[in-house]
Design a protein around this motif. Structure first.
Motif, mmCIF file in Angstrom:
data_model
loop_
_atom_site.group_PDB
_atom_site.id
_atom_site.type_symbol
_atom_site.label_atom_id
_atom_site.label_comp_id
_atom_site.label_asym_id
_atom_site.label_seq_id
_atom_site.Cartn_x
_atom_site.Cartn_y
_atom_site.Cartn_z
ATOM 1 N N GLN A 49 1.934 -5.186 -10.961
ATOM 2 C CA GLN A 49 1.920 -5.111 -9.501
ATOM 3 C C GLN A 49 1.412 -3.747 -9.073
ATOM 4 O OE1 GLN A 49 5.501 -6.098 -7.511
ATOM 5 N NE2 GLN A 49 5.620 -8.154 -8.377
ATOM 6 N N TYR A 50 0.659 -3.706 -7.986
ATOM 7 C CA TYR A 50 0.130 -2.464 -7.423
ATOM 8 C C TYR A 50 0.336 -2.500 -5.912
ATOM 9 C CZ TYR A 50 -2.240 -2.898 -11.886
ATOM 10 O OH TYR A 50 -2.501 -3.092 -13.215
ATOM 11 N N PHE A 51 0.302 -1.324 -5.302
ATOM 12 C CA PHE A 51 0.391 -1.241 -3.839
ATOM 13 C C PHE A 51 1.618 -2.017 -3.316
ATOM 14 C CE2 PHE A 51 -4.149 -0.839 -4.903
ATOM 15 C CZ PHE A 51 -4.421 0.408 -4.365
ATOM 16 N N ASP A 52 2.791 -1.655 -3.879
ATOM 17 C CA ASP A 52 4.044 -2.299 -3.450
ATOM 18 C C ASP A 52 3.983 -3.820 -3.537
ATOM 19 O OD1 ASP A 52 5.289 0.154 -2.835
ATOM 20 O OD2 ASP A 52 4.350 0.189 -0.859
ATOM 21 N N LYS A 80 1.391 -5.740 -3.224
ATOM 22 C CA LYS A 80 0.344 -6.401 -2.427
ATOM 23 C C LYS A 80 -0.832 -6.840 -3.296
ATOM 24 C CE LYS A 80 -0.489 -5.330 1.860
ATOM 25 N NZ LYS A 80 -0.959 -4.582 3.052
ATOM 26 N N MET A 119 -5.047 -10.235 -4.169
ATOM 27 C CA MET A 119 -4.679 -9.137 -3.275
ATOM 28 C C MET A 119 -4.409 -9.690 -1.879
ATOM 29 S SD MET A 119 -8.260 -6.953 -3.265
ATOM 30 C CE MET A 119 -8.537 -6.980 -5.044
ATOM 31 N N TYR A 179 -7.747 -1.339 0.108
ATOM 32 C CA TYR A 179 -7.251 -0.708 -1.111
ATOM 33 C C TYR A 179 -8.315 0.191 -1.703
ATOM 34 C CZ TYR A 179 -4.255 -4.759 -0.528
ATOM 35 O OH TYR A 179 -3.424 -5.698 0.008
ATOM 36 N N GLU A 180 -7.857 1.255 -2.370
ATOM 37 C CA GLU A 180 -8.775 2.055 -3.177
ATOM 38 C C GLU A 180 -8.347 1.933 -4.628
ATOM 39 O OE1 GLU A 180 -10.992 6.099 -2.412
ATOM 40 O OE2 GLU A 180 -8.956 6.539 -3.115
ATOM 41 N N LYS A 240 -13.542 1.145 -2.728
ATOM 42 C CA LYS A 240 -12.640 0.552 -1.744
ATOM 43 C C LYS A 240 -12.909 -0.940 -1.581
ATOM 44 C CE LYS A 240 -11.828 4.791 0.875
ATOM 45 N NZ LYS A 240 -12.185 5.542 2.096
#
Lengths: 93, 93
Positions: free
Chosen positions: B6-9, B11, B29, B34-35, B79
């Motif tokens: 998992q990434y970005f909490d 997301k 996603m 996102y970056e 991005k």
């Protein structure tokens, strides 16, 4: 946020999502042969590699390649074979 | 058997695999921007919907549709924007 599920002792793993085309899962199945049941009409798309399918009531198998899709009726069982880790998308209609 | 990340909490969620074309992740996603950083050359394919990409050093954004791919160089940041849950495949080369 996204729910993951495992099937067949973790040989099939999927992530649930609400795609542009409706409720879906994206996942991967390890090399093997599987029988899945459908609760809705399902449209499966091969994301990479190949899936070989036996539709319910048929004796023949059909192979689908990357970006190819097939539809399975609601309330049936169908068989899937693959020879390597194969990512797929499944849309529920 | 398959490792999920998992990434970005949460997301962005992905599943690692060894695809027909090499080491890969399939994932999804949520709508957002996102970056990502790359450790290898990455070839990303949109599985459903659209991804809009800004390559490193560029000011413009390019949109890719289902079954379309783009390549990102090794060791850069790029991005990604999407407007709904968007499943993708990422190949590491």
């Amino acid at each position: 946020m996204f729910k993951t599920n495992q099937y067949f002792d973790g040989k099939v793993v999927s992530i649930g999502l609400e795609s542009a085309e409706g409720r879906a899962t994206v996942g991967v199945m390890a090399a093997g042969e599987y029988e899945f049941g459908t609760d809705t009409v399902e449209i499966m798309t091969v994301v990479s590699g190949q899936l070989t399918i036996q539709q319910p009531g048929e004796s023949t198998w059909t192979t689908y390649n990357k970006c190819e899709s097939f539809t399975v009726a609601k309330g049936v069982k169908f068989k899937v074979k693959c020879t390597e880790d194969t990512p797929y998308l499944c849309l529920y209609k």
